[in-house]
Design a protein around this motif. Structure first.
Motif, PDB file in Angstrom:
ATOM      1  N   GLY A  80       0.804  -1.222   0.000  1.00  0.00           N
ATOM      2  CA  GLY A  80       0.000   0.000   0.000  1.00  0.00           C
ATOM      3  C   GLY A  80       0.838   1.272   0.000  1.00  0.00           C
ATOM      4  N   ILE A  81       2.166   1.156  -0.157  1.00  0.00           N
ATOM      5  CA  ILE A  81       2.954   2.392  -0.160  1.00  0.00           C
ATOM      6  C   ILE A  81       2.828   3.083  -1.520  1.00  0.00           C
ATOM      7  N   GLU A  82       3.220   4.346  -1.509  1.00  0.00           N
ATOM      8  CA  GLU A  82       3.012   5.161  -2.711  1.00  0.00           C
ATOM      9  C   GLU A  82       4.053   4.829  -3.782  1.00  0.00           C
ATOM     10  N   TYR A  83       3.628   4.799  -5.029  1.00  0.00           N
ATOM     11  CA  TYR A  83       4.561   4.618  -6.149  1.00  0.00           C
ATOM     12  C   TYR A  83       4.882   6.004  -6.684  1.00  0.00           C
ATOM     13  N   LYS A  84       6.147   6.400  -6.580  1.00  0.00           N
ATOM     14  CA  LYS A  84       6.529   7.746  -7.025  1.00  0.00           C
ATOM     15  C   LYS A  84       6.745   7.738  -8.529  1.00  0.00           C
ATOM     16  N   MET A  85       5.635   7.610  -9.246  1.00  0.00           N
ATOM     17  CA  MET A  85       5.699   7.335 -10.685  1.00  0.00           C
ATOM     18  C   MET A  85       6.375   8.452 -11.491  1.00  0.00           C
ATOM     19  N   ASP A  86       6.015   9.695 -11.168  1.00  0.00           N
ATOM     20  CA  ASP A  86       6.542  10.805 -11.974  1.00  0.00           C
ATOM     21  C   ASP A  86       8.041  10.983 -11.834  1.00  0.00           C
ATOM     22  N   THR A  87       8.561  10.595 -10.673  1.00  0.00           N
ATOM     23  CA  THR A  87       9.992  10.806 -10.452  1.00  0.00           C
ATOM     24  C   THR A  87      10.761   9.487 -10.494  1.00  0.00           C
ATOM     25  N   ALA A  88      10.060   8.399 -10.825  1.00  0.00           N
ATOM     26  CA  ALA A  88      10.731   7.088 -10.840  1.00  0.00           C
ATOM     27  C   ALA A  88      11.868   7.106 -11.856  1.00  0.00           C
ATOM     28  N   ASN A  89      13.060   6.893 -11.394  1.00  0.00           N
ATOM     29  CA  ASN A  89      14.190   6.787 -12.326  1.00  0.00           C
ATOM     30  C   ASN A  89      15.286   5.965 -11.676  1.00  0.00           C
ATOM     31  N   VAL A  90      16.222   5.550 -12.501  1.00  0.00           N
ATOM     32  CA  VAL A  90      17.238   4.595 -12.022  1.00  0.00           C
ATOM     33  C   VAL A  90      18.223   5.225 -11.045  1.00  0.00           C
ATOM     34  N   PHE A  91      18.153   6.557 -10.871  1.00  0.00           N
ATOM     35  CA  PHE A  91      19.064   7.205  -9.925  1.00  0.00           C
ATOM     36  C   PHE A  91      18.477   7.253  -8.510  1.00  0.00           C
ATOM     37  N   ALA A  92      17.149   7.095  -8.408  1.00  0.00           N
ATOM     38  CA  ALA A  92      16.507   7.184  -7.094  1.00  0.00           C
ATOM     39  C   ALA A  92      16.330   5.788  -6.506  1.00  0.00           C
ATOM     40  N   ALA A  93      16.866   5.600  -5.297  1.00  0.00           N
ATOM     41  CA  ALA A  93      16.738   4.278  -4.652  1.00  0.00           C
ATOM     42  C   ALA A  93      15.579   4.348  -3.668  1.00  0.00           C
ATOM     43  N   ASP A  94      14.388   4.614  -4.198  1.00  0.00           N
ATOM     44  CA  ASP A  94      13.255   4.888  -3.322  1.00  0.00           C
ATOM     45  C   ASP A  94      12.777   3.689  -2.516  1.00  0.00           C
ATOM     46  N   TYR A  95      13.112   2.478  -2.968  1.00  0.00           N
ATOM     47  CA  TYR A  95      12.537   1.301  -2.314  1.00  0.00           C
ATOM     48  C   TYR A  95      13.610   0.395  -1.690  1.00  0.00           C
ATOM     49  N   ALA A  96      14.845   0.888  -1.627  1.00  0.00           N
ATOM     50  CA  ALA A  96      15.949   0.059  -1.136  1.00  0.00           C
ATOM     51  C   ALA A  96      15.882  -0.130   0.376  1.00  0.00           C
ATOM     52  N   ASN A  97      16.529  -1.201   0.831  1.00  0.00           N
ATOM     53  CA  ASN A  97      16.631  -1.501   2.254  1.00  0.00           C
ATOM     54  C   ASN A  97      17.527  -0.432   2.912  1.00  0.00           C
ATOM     55  N   PRO A  98      17.009   0.336   3.895  1.00  0.00           N
ATOM     56  CA  PRO A  98      17.789   1.450   4.467  1.00  0.00           C
ATOM     57  C   PRO A  98      19.131   1.007   5.065  1.00  0.00           C
ATOM     58  N   GLU A  99      19.168  -0.189   5.653  1.00  0.00           N
ATOM     59  CA  GLU A  99      20.445  -0.651   6.237  1.00  0.00           C
ATOM     60  C   GLU A  99      21.481  -0.871   5.148  1.00  0.00           C
ATOM     61  N   THR A 100      21.025  -1.428   4.038  1.00  0.00           N
ATOM     62  CA  THR A 100      21.950  -1.681   2.924  1.00  0.00           C
ATOM     63  C   THR A 100      22.439  -0.355   2.342  1.00  0.00           C
ATOM     64  N   VAL A 101      21.517   0.601   2.258  1.00  0.00           N
ATOM     65  CA  VAL A 101      21.894   1.925   1.735  1.00  0.00           C
ATOM     66  C   VAL A 101      22.965   2.535   2.642  1.00  0.00           C
ATOM     67  N   GLU A 102      22.754   2.445   3.943  1.00  0.00           N
ATOM     68  CA  GLU A 102      23.716   3.036   4.881  1.00  0.00           C
ATOM     69  C   GLU A 102      25.085   2.343   4.761  1.00  0.00           C
ATOM     70  N   TYR A 103      25.045   1.005   4.642  1.00  0.00           N
ATOM     71  CA  TYR A 103      26.292   0.245   4.506  1.00  0.00           C
ATOM     72  C   TYR A 103      27.059   0.679   3.252  1.00  0.00           C
ATOM     73  N   MET A 104      26.300   1.045   2.207  1.00  0.00           N
ATOM     74  CA  MET A 104      26.929   1.479   0.947  1.00  0.00           C
ATOM     75  C   MET A 104      27.022   3.012   0.908  1.00  0.00           C
ATOM     76  N   LEU A 105      27.351   3.602   2.022  1.00  0.00           N
ATOM     77  CA  LEU A 105      27.634   5.049   2.151  1.00  0.00           C
ATOM     78  C   LEU A 105      26.508   5.931   1.623  1.00  0.00           C
TER      79      LEU A 105
END
Ligand code: B12
Ligand code: SF4
Length: 461
Positions: free
Chosen positions: A349-374
């Protein structure tokens, strides 16, 4: 009649009728805007739309966009032919199984069983009106290995793909069974482009060209036999690649190839992406390119919610050693029609950020993994595998690596790592590298961003 086309939305407008097509989710808002404008210009026009997002978000679009009269589900050729042939078009739309209108809900997706029944797209009027610029492209020149401006003919020789990659939506319109144009038809289309427009290259946009490897080899031999380059808009599935296919690319002077590895983690491939691929098979395929001059790129996809730190570690471990030359890395977009959309958007039920969806935005990534990868999985992985563990340098191809870093610097003039590794390549090939090293030192001295990355990877400072 005027026909316009842009990368993501094409519009066919003639007096009294307007057909709008959106290829990507990100094009939908543009399509709706255009529909509103067309409605203002031509209040009585019949406006119909189709394509991926229109098919997937049909109910919502029809309910909230009064400018649109009807939406076509699935492949449009048969529904559109029926519409054109109907005496009363509004009545047809309100009874057709393929269309959804404000008062009628068709439920059948259009589908062409034999794609040879669809006539070849006729580009003549379009090119006559807008000139050769519409087919002008930067293309590789056969065997020369150098790029230059030329012209490109576009072809789609098949539809469908049997695989179930969770991030892909192609099956939602074109299904999972392969449908092929006959070889005779494919050759006739190649001849059309060469005989009429003397194109430098043929760009084939099929999703799964390796569905029939022998057929693809025949197509490439035919195009290259006419002295034209072959460009592949999409990546190749890795598992079906054979030695015969690699030999075909090599003998025809195809300069580069992009393989859809998607992840260096066996768990992510199998459990998250559902890719029909193992890392052992990938190694076998990569080995087939050794000894050729083909530049082997791999494409990778990161940023799945379930992708853990351990998955990234496993991926990096593999990618730092595998025998490819460059990697393109994208962040996941949970596009409509894909299983990922269902899992990530519909089921949560989360929002799909359709208008801004692009390969540069990691909108759905696991936050811990993002933090680990700086803070940026994609970019940190890019520096790790394309620079710190560059495949060309690992293979001792320092001149090719230097070319690559030089072109990175042309597009990103303050790329500290490109200067650093360019200096390393120059050192290996005996070229003075004082300027490059000094430039690296200057950039990291002035930039927290680069100095942090230099520290992270233990580069000289
Ligand atoms: C070629 C292609 C590209 C080219 C596009 C060039 C161009 N402008 O034409 C390039 C390489 C640039 C590209 C890029 C991207 N692509 Co792409 N691409 C394709 C591909 C392989 C073929 C498209 C095509 O021409 N199909 C052939 C025609 C015949 O089919 P069709 O478009 O579906 O149209 C039929 C029906 O939809 C319907 N229809 C369509 N419009 C209308 C209108 C009316 C009025 C009617 C009646 C019917 C109708 O009838 C048509 C005939 O049957 C498709 C996959 C596929 N098989 O379709 C992916 C696809 C469209 N791409 C996709 C994506 C996600 C992208 C990117 C976002 C990828 C990325 N990570 O960057 C980018 C976006 C680029 C941007 N502008 O921002 C997704 C889109 C799904 C979605 N829900 O958004 C697809 C489906 C691939 C996938 N694996 O899921 N792409
Ligand atoms: S990503 Fe490619 S291989 Fe996977 S299902 Fe889509 S078209 Fe097929």
């Amino acid at each position: 009649m005027a026909k316009y086309s842009a990368p993501s939305i094409s519009i066919l407008i003639k007096v009294g009728e307007s057909d709008l097509s959106a290829l990507f989710d990100i094009s939908l808002s543009s399509l709706l805007l255009v529909a509103d404008e067309v409605r203002k210009m031509a209040p009585n026009a019949l406006i119909i739309a189709g394509g991926y997002p229109c098919t997937h978000f049909v109910a919502d679009i029809i309910a909230h966009n009064p400018a649109i009269d009807a939406i076509c589900l699935g492949e449009g050729e048969i529904p559109f032919a029926e519409l054109v042939g109907a005496d009363d078009k509004r009545e047809y739309l309100n009874t057709s199984p393929y269309f959804v209108t404000k008062t009628h809900t068709g439920t059948t997706k259009g589908f062409v069983c034999d794609i040879n029944d669809v006539p070849r797209l006729n580009y003549d009027g379009y090119i006559a009106k807008y000139g050769d610029d519409v087919i002008r492209e930067y293309v590789n020149i056969l065997s020369g290995g150098k790029g230059a401006y030329g012209s490109e003919g576009i072809m789609m020789t098949s539809r469908g793909c049997p695989f179930h990659c969770v991030f892909c939506a192609a099956h939602s319109i074109h299904g999972r069974n392969m449908r092929y144009l006959s070889m005779e038809r494919v050759k006739a289309e190649v001849d059309y482009w060469i005989d009429n427009y003397n194109v430098t290259a043929i760009n084939i946009i099929d999703d799964h060209l390796l569905g029939d490897v022998a057929r693809l080899i025949e197509i490439i031999d035919y195009i290259a036999g006419k002295g034209r380059n072959v460009v592949f808009a999409n990546t190749f599935a890795v598992a079906p690649v054979t030695k015969e296919f690699v030999d075909c690319l090599a003998r025809n002077g195809i300069n580069d190839v992009q393989l859809a590895l998607e992840s260096g983690s066996a768990r992510v491939l199998r459990e998250i992406m559902r890719k029909p691929l193992t890392l052992r098979k990938t190694d076998e395929v990569l080995a087939m390119f050794k000894g050729t001059d083909i530049f082997v790129k791999i494409s990778l996809l990161v940023g799945f919610p379930d992708e853990t730190i351990d998955d990234i570690k496993e991926a990096l471990d593999y990618l730092r050693k595998a025998e490819y030359h460059w990697a393109t890395i994208s962040n996941l977009i949970p596009i409509s029609g894909s299983e990922a959309y269902k899992q990530i958007i519909e089921d949560t039920g989360i929002e799909y950020k359709m208008d801004t969806a692009n390969v540069f935005a990691a909108d759905y990534a696991n936050p811990e993994t993002v933090e680990y990868m700086l803070g940026d999985i994609k970019y940190t992985m890019n520096l790790d595998i394309n620079f710190v563990h560059n495949g060309l340098m690992r293979a001792g191809k320092y001149e090719m690596a230097a070319n690559r870093f030089e072109s990175v610097i042309k597009s990103v003039p303050d790329h500290a790592f490109a200067y650093y590794y360019l200096a390393k390549c120059y050192e290996k090939i005996g070229v003075n590298y004082d300027n490059e090293y000094a430039e690296y030192k200057r950039i990291i001295g002035n930039s927290d961003f680069w100095s942090r990355y230099a520290a992270h990877f233990g580069l000289e400072r």
